[in-house]
Design a protein around this motif. Structure first.
Motif, PDB file in Angstrom:
ATOM      1  N   THR A 195     -16.368  -1.269 -31.500  1.00 52.41           N
ATOM      2  CA  THR A 195     -16.472   0.044 -30.843  1.00 52.41           C
ATOM      3  C   THR A 195     -17.324  -0.047 -29.584  1.00 52.41           C
ATOM      4  OG1 THR A 195     -16.236   1.171 -32.979  1.00 52.41           O
ATOM      5  CG2 THR A 195     -17.174   2.444 -31.161  1.00 52.41           C
ATOM      6  N   LEU A 196     -18.440  -0.753 -29.657  1.00 49.78           N
ATOM      7  CA  LEU A 196     -19.325  -0.894 -28.498  1.00 49.78           C
ATOM      8  C   LEU A 196     -18.622  -1.625 -27.355  1.00 49.78           C
ATOM      9  CD1 LEU A 196     -22.116  -0.464 -27.258  1.00 49.78           C
ATOM     10  CD2 LEU A 196     -22.877  -2.572 -28.390  1.00 49.78           C
ATOM     11  N   ALA A 197     -17.885  -2.678 -27.668  1.00 50.87           N
ATOM     12  CA  ALA A 197     -17.166  -3.429 -26.640  1.00 50.87           C
ATOM     13  C   ALA A 197     -16.108  -2.558 -25.969  1.00 50.87           C
ATOM     14  CB  ALA A 197     -16.531  -4.679 -27.252  1.00 50.87           C
ATOM     15  N   PHE A 198     -15.357  -1.786 -26.759  1.00 54.38           N
ATOM     16  CA  PHE A 198     -14.335  -0.904 -26.191  1.00 54.38           C
ATOM     17  C   PHE A 198     -14.978   0.192 -25.338  1.00 54.38           C
ATOM     18  CE2 PHE A 198     -11.613  -2.181 -29.993  1.00 54.38           C
ATOM     19  CZ  PHE A 198     -10.796  -3.014 -29.240  1.00 54.38           C
ATOM     20  N   CYS A 199     -16.139   0.680 -25.756  1.00 54.93           N
ATOM     21  CA  CYS A 199     -16.845   1.705 -24.982  1.00 54.93           C
ATOM     22  C   CYS A 199     -17.286   1.140 -23.630  1.00 54.93           C
ATOM     23  CB  CYS A 199     -18.042   2.227 -25.769  1.00 54.93           C
ATOM     24  SG  CYS A 199     -18.867   3.640 -24.999  1.00 54.93           S
ATOM     25  N   PHE A 200     -17.878  -0.057 -23.624  1.00 50.10           N
ATOM     26  CA  PHE A 200     -18.245  -0.702 -22.363  1.00 50.10           C
ATOM     27  C   PHE A 200     -17.028  -0.843 -21.449  1.00 50.10           C
ATOM     28  CE2 PHE A 200     -22.085  -3.169 -24.293  1.00 50.10           C
ATOM     29  CZ  PHE A 200     -22.934  -2.125 -23.969  1.00 50.10           C
ATOM     30  N   TYR A 201     -15.904  -1.214 -22.023  1.00 48.15           N
ATOM     31  CA  TYR A 201     -14.674  -1.408 -21.258  1.00 48.15           C
ATOM     32  C   TYR A 201     -14.256  -0.106 -20.570  1.00 48.15           C
ATOM     33  CZ  TYR A 201      -9.657  -2.244 -20.466  1.00 48.15           C
ATOM     34  OH  TYR A 201      -8.399  -2.351 -19.917  1.00 48.15           O
ATOM     35  N   GLU A 202     -14.229   0.998 -21.326  1.00 52.43           N
ATOM     36  CA  GLU A 202     -13.806   2.272 -20.749  1.00 52.43           C
ATOM     37  C   GLU A 202     -14.810   2.783 -19.711  1.00 52.43           C
ATOM     38  OE1 GLU A 202     -11.094   3.851 -20.826  1.00 52.43           O
ATOM     39  OE2 GLU A 202     -10.018   2.794 -22.412  1.00 52.43           O
ATOM     40  N   LEU A 203     -16.083   2.551 -19.927  1.00 50.89           N
ATOM     41  CA  LEU A 203     -17.088   2.964 -18.943  1.00 50.89           C
ATOM     42  C   LEU A 203     -16.945   2.168 -17.654  1.00 50.89           C
ATOM     43  CD1 LEU A 203     -20.259   3.420 -21.207  1.00 50.89           C
ATOM     44  CD2 LEU A 203     -18.752   5.198 -20.280  1.00 50.89           C
ATOM     45  N   ALA A 204     -16.568   0.902 -17.768  1.00 49.77           N
ATOM     46  CA  ALA A 204     -16.357   0.079 -16.578  1.00 49.77           C
ATOM     47  C   ALA A 204     -15.166   0.582 -15.760  1.00 49.77           C
ATOM     48  CB  ALA A 204     -16.133  -1.379 -16.977  1.00 49.77           C
ATOM     49  N   LYS A 228     -17.968 -10.786 -27.684  1.00 48.92           N
ATOM     50  CA  LYS A 228     -18.826 -11.787 -28.319  1.00 48.92           C
ATOM     51  C   LYS A 228     -20.276 -11.320 -28.386  1.00 48.92           C
ATOM     52  CE  LYS A 228     -20.349 -16.588 -28.096  1.00 48.92           C
ATOM     53  NZ  LYS A 228     -20.227 -17.904 -27.403  1.00 48.92           N
ATOM     54  N   ILE A 229     -20.782 -10.779 -27.265  1.00 47.03           N
ATOM     55  CA  ILE A 229     -22.204 -10.411 -27.269  1.00 47.03           C
ATOM     56  C   ILE A 229     -22.463  -9.158 -28.098  1.00 47.03           C
ATOM     57  CG2 ILE A 229     -22.635 -11.544 -25.062  1.00 47.03           C
ATOM     58  CD1 ILE A 229     -22.782  -8.761 -23.766  1.00 47.03           C
ATOM     59  N   THR A 230     -21.487  -8.229 -28.162  1.00 50.40           N
ATOM     60  CA  THR A 230     -21.697  -7.065 -29.037  1.00 50.40           C
ATOM     61  C   THR A 230     -21.625  -7.475 -30.505  1.00 50.40           C
ATOM     62  OG1 THR A 230     -19.333  -6.464 -28.937  1.00 50.40           O
ATOM     63  CG2 THR A 230     -20.813  -5.422 -27.339  1.00 50.40           C
ATOM     64  N   GLY A 231     -20.798  -8.485 -30.811  1.00 46.86           N
ATOM     65  CA  GLY A 231     -20.759  -9.006 -32.177  1.00 46.86           C
ATOM     66  C   GLY A 231     -22.062  -9.658 -32.566  1.00 46.86           C
ATOM     67  N   ASN A 232     -22.625 -10.450 -31.649  1.00 45.06           N
ATOM     68  CA  ASN A 232     -23.923 -11.086 -31.915  1.00 45.06           C
ATOM     69  C   ASN A 232     -25.028 -10.043 -32.057  1.00 45.06           C
ATOM     70  OD1 ASN A 232     -22.640 -13.542 -31.760  1.00 45.06           O
ATOM     71  ND2 ASN A 232     -23.340 -14.012 -29.686  1.00 45.06           N
ATOM     72  N   PHE A 233     -24.990  -9.035 -31.186  1.00 42.42           N
ATOM     73  CA  PHE A 233     -25.972  -7.954 -31.247  1.00 42.42           C
ATOM     74  C   PHE A 233     -25.918  -7.218 -32.578  1.00 42.42           C
ATOM     75  CE2 PHE A 233     -26.143  -3.283 -30.926  1.00 42.42           C
ATOM     76  CZ  PHE A 233     -27.503  -3.100 -30.724  1.00 42.42           C
ATOM     77  N   SER A 234     -24.718  -6.798 -32.996  1.00 41.65           N
ATOM     78  CA  SER A 234     -24.603  -6.011 -34.225  1.00 41.65           C
ATOM     79  C   SER A 234     -24.971  -6.831 -35.461  1.00 41.65           C
ATOM     80  CB  SER A 234     -23.181  -5.440 -34.366  1.00 41.65           C
ATOM     81  OG  SER A 234     -22.229  -6.472 -34.495  1.00 41.65           O
ATOM     82  N   GLY A 290     -36.993   4.654 -39.539  1.00 39.88           N
ATOM     83  CA  GLY A 290     -37.805   3.442 -39.627  1.00 39.88           C
ATOM     84  C   GLY A 290     -37.112   2.218 -39.066  1.00 39.88           C
ATOM     85  N   MET A 291     -35.795   2.289 -38.894  1.00 41.54           N
ATOM     86  CA  MET A 291     -35.041   1.142 -38.385  1.00 41.54           C
ATOM     87  C   MET A 291     -34.907   1.146 -36.859  1.00 41.54           C
ATOM     88  SD  MET A 291     -31.909   1.125 -41.140  1.00 41.54           S
ATOM     89  CE  MET A 291     -32.175   0.977 -42.913  1.00 41.54           C
ATOM     90  N   LEU A 292     -35.246   2.259 -36.212  1.00 38.44           N
ATOM     91  CA  LEU A 292     -34.996   2.382 -34.772  1.00 38.44           C
ATOM     92  C   LEU A 292     -35.717   1.316 -33.961  1.00 38.44           C
ATOM     93  CD1 LEU A 292     -34.917   6.232 -34.054  1.00 38.44           C
ATOM     94  CD2 LEU A 292     -33.023   4.610 -34.055  1.00 38.44           C
ATOM     95  N   HIS A 293     -36.937   0.974 -34.354  1.00 36.30           N
ATOM     96  CA  HIS A 293     -37.670  -0.027 -33.568  1.00 36.30           C
ATOM     97  C   HIS A 293     -37.007  -1.393 -33.672  1.00 36.30           C
ATOM     98  CE1 HIS A 293     -39.398  -0.774 -37.565  1.00 36.30           C
ATOM     99  NE2 HIS A 293     -39.751  -1.973 -37.128  1.00 36.30           N
ATOM    100  N   ASN A 294     -36.356  -1.671 -34.811  1.00 33.06           N
ATOM    101  CA  ASN A 294     -35.622  -2.928 -34.948  1.00 33.06           C
ATOM    102  C   ASN A 294     -34.367  -2.932 -34.076  1.00 33.06           C
ATOM    103  OD1 ASN A 294     -37.336  -4.167 -36.849  1.00 33.06           O
ATOM    104  ND2 ASN A 294     -36.389  -3.045 -38.516  1.00 33.06           N
ATOM    105  N   ILE A 295     -33.664  -1.784 -34.039  1.00 31.39           N
ATOM    106  CA  ILE A 295     -32.479  -1.684 -33.185  1.00 31.39           C
ATOM    107  C   ILE A 295     -32.874  -1.841 -31.719  1.00 31.39           C
ATOM    108  CG2 ILE A 295     -30.556  -0.209 -32.468  1.00 31.39           C
ATOM    109  CD1 ILE A 295     -30.708   1.159 -35.206  1.00 31.39           C
ATOM    110  N   LYS A 296     -33.994  -1.234 -31.357  1.00 35.02           N
ATOM    111  CA  LYS A 296     -34.462  -1.353 -29.963  1.00 35.02           C
ATOM    112  C   LYS A 296     -34.802  -2.798 -29.625  1.00 35.02           C
ATOM    113  CE  LYS A 296     -37.717   0.346 -26.532  1.00 35.02           C
ATOM    114  NZ  LYS A 296     -37.966  -1.003 -25.998  1.00 35.02           N
ATOM    115  N   ALA A 297     -35.462  -3.509 -30.544  1.00 34.77           N
ATOM    116  CA  ALA A 297     -35.813  -4.908 -30.293  1.00 34.77           C
ATOM    117  C   ALA A 297     -34.553  -5.754 -30.080  1.00 34.77           C
ATOM    118  CB  ALA A 297     -36.641  -5.456 -31.450  1.00 34.77           C
ATOM    119  N   CYS A 298     -33.524  -5.501 -30.875  1.00 38.23           N
ATOM    120  CA  CYS A 298     -32.255  -6.233 -30.713  1.00 38.23           C
ATOM    121  C   CYS A 298     -31.580  -5.844 -29.402  1.00 38.23           C
ATOM    122  CB  CYS A 298     -31.319  -5.952 -31.886  1.00 38.23           C
ATOM    123  SG  CYS A 298     -31.906  -6.588 -33.474  1.00 38.23           S
ATOM    124  N   SER A 299     -31.665  -4.568 -29.029  1.00 40.18           N
ATOM    125  CA  SER A 299     -31.095  -4.108 -27.758  1.00 40.18           C
ATOM    126  C   SER A 299     -31.796  -4.760 -26.578  1.00 40.18           C
ATOM    127  CB  SER A 299     -31.192  -2.582 -27.650  1.00 40.18           C
ATOM    128  OG  SER A 299     -30.504  -1.944 -28.704  1.00 40.18           O
TER     129      SER A 299
END
Length: 511
Positions: free
Chosen positions: A320-329, A183-189, A153-162
């Motif tokens: 975790t999300l910020a570090f993941c973006f970093y490694e993917l880059a 900063k932006i992953t902190g604001n997102f989460s 039930g929370m997925l649509h909220n996560i998608k809206a924030c994404s």
């Protein structure tokens, strides 16, 4: 003649008094330092008062480096020891013993052993710090907020924030210096946990909300807070007597006010939502208003857990999300492979970002697991024995009641015995074949056993969903401000953080 005699008497008195004071200080500073020797565990001789963590206390070494150094000093030991200031700790290095402590023999280690006074630290009343029966009761009350049905039930909220995160990146994509993703992953989460858990539309992504500012106060550590934390380690009664707050009082007061108003509003207006706040309201009714149990709960216990869920549900995910973006880059081949999986799987499910999509992304799981391994944002798991414990596989070795232990999560995740070339980012470590080669007790980013992170599944789904949405919209690249390798904040008290932020570029994918 008399003045000379008087002077000598005063001088002798001062010298003798100084020797007595120095002797007392030295005795106090070293009075606990025979305990590990009595236990006959390998350990490095401690520095008076500071034990084996002087460099960490002085800000010369991060928490990760300090415990990693202790871990590596005793490579053949199943259990070694160290002193954190004056307190003796046992470090559990053996995966089999780790599994026993966290799962099989959990009842011997139910408590974290983190001592904070609830009267000066509101978070001390939360699930994370609670002990014994009080922990069991509160966990039972909060568990229904994290069921699979609730998560769907929370997925649509996560998608809206994404989607708001994607819009923010699009609006800032031409910034020549790149985007600071921490900063932006902190604001997102913060937006995600705010809306999913409490029904609050914060829009922190576009407006640095008071929520976000106060979360950073809780997870940050200024000079004053550091000194209080250090003082509390040596003289806990002094901190308690003078009511010195490690966490800024204005931050806890802010959240106390917000959540108290939220609960009162819902209760007064009979507002019912299918979220975690509703479980807290139910817990308040059963544990505070109608309680007949032995364990006493107050409104502050409920508010404390609301703050814990908000802060604990945002900061680790953001890091975790910020570090993941970093490694993917930095690893374009891995980025392309995860994008191909997301795109092809998304097509199978009609282009919808659903729970079925999240459950069918094995390579994405591998990438996230490798991110958790390389960047263990929580360094250690801490426990305290509640009763005398005979360690399995170590003959007659006994851990006495009240002994504090450390399970060195980050150190184990970087042990080349289990993870060759640990500094290399390699998702292939988490194929089924590779996992089967490692013993249990060598990977536990969310903890393990009954006391594992209550929001584990929520965090996993959130990370997979936001990665799916962002990676189908953008390619991620390093920028001139990207730090290679990253430098880490040596004074971060709780989570592993990049010292200078994580700067990256995003490029739109043209269909």
């Amino acid at each position: 003649m008399i003045p000379c005699i008087l002077f000598n008497w005063l001088l002798d008195s001062i010298v003798l008094s100084s020797i007595a004071v120095i002797t007392l200080i030295y005795y106090f500073a070293t009075s606990t330092y025979k305990q590990l020797k009595k236990l006959n565990v390998p350990h490095t001789p401690p520095v008076p008062l500071f034990g084996n963590v002087l460099k960490m206390v002085a800000g010369l070494e991060s928490k990760t480096d300090t415990y990693g150094r202790i871990y590596r000093q005793h490579p053949d030991a199943k259990i070694c020891g160290f002193y954190e200031m004056r307190t003796p700790f046992l470090m559990i290095r053996d995966p089999e013993i780790i599994q026993a402590i966290m799962i099989k023999d959990f009842n011997y280690f139910i408590n974290r052993g983190l001592q904070f006074d609830p009267s000066i630290n509101l978070l001390a009343r939360s699930l994370f710090f609670a002990n014994g029966q009080k922990w069991k009761i509160m966990k039972q009350k909060l568990n229904p907020g994290f069921t699979s049905v609730k998560l769907k039930g929370m997925l649509h909220n996560i998608k809206a924030c994404s989607d708001r995160l994607v819009k923010f990146i699009e609006d800032n994509i031409n910034n020549t210096t790149g985007i600071e993703v921490s900063k932006i992953t902190g604001n997102f989460s913060t937006d995600v946990i705010g809306t999913c858990a409490f029904g609050l539309e914060l829009d922190t992504i576009n407006n640095d909300s008071e929520f976000r500012k106060n979360i950073k106060k809780i997870f940050g550590l200024n000079t004053k807070s550091f000194c209080i934390l250090l003082l509390g380690t040596i003289f806990p009664n002094v901190v308690k007597y003078f009511k010195l707050h490690v966490i800024p009082l204005e931050a806890t007061n802010y959240f106390h006010s917000v959540f108290n108003e939220l609960i009162e509003h819902r209760t007064t207006n009979d507002v019912v939502r299918n979220d975690i706040a509703q479980e807290l309201i139910k817990a308040k009714r059963e544990l505070v208003l109608d309680s007949t149990g032995i364990e006493k709960f107050t409104d502050s216990d409920i508010i404390s857990n609301a703050i814990f869920i908000l802060t604990g549900g945002s900061e680790p995910v953001a890091a975790t999300l910020a570090f993941c973006f970093y490694e993917l880059a930095l690893n374009r081949d891995i980025q392309n492979k995860i994008r191909e999986e997301i795109t092809s799987t998304n097509e199978k499910f009609g282009g919808q970002f659903t729970n079925e999509l999240c459950m069918n992304l094995p390579y994405t799981d591998m990438v996230l697991n490798e991110t958790h391994r390389k960047y263990s944002v929580v360094v250690n798991v801490i426990r305290e024995t509640t009763q005398t414990y005979k360690v399995p596989g170590m003959d007659s070795f006994i851990i006495e009641k009240g002994q504090k232990i450390v399970i060195p999560m980050s150190s184990i995740h970087h042990d080349p015995k289990y993870y060759p070339n640990p500094k290399t980012f390699d998702p292939e470590r988490f194929t089924k074949e590779e996992i089967s080669k490692r013993p249990n007790g060598t990977f536990f980013p969310f903890g393990e056993g009954p006391r594992h992170c209550i929001g584990k599944r929520f965090a996993e789904w959130e990370l997979k969903l936001v990665l799916s949405i962002v990676l189908t919209k953008f390619e991620i690249f390093p920028c001139p401000k990207t730090e290679i390798p990253l430098k880490f904040n040596k004074t971060s008290p709780v989570l592993v953080q990049a010292k200078n932020g994580i700067w990256l570029n995003f490029k739109p994918i043209v269909a």
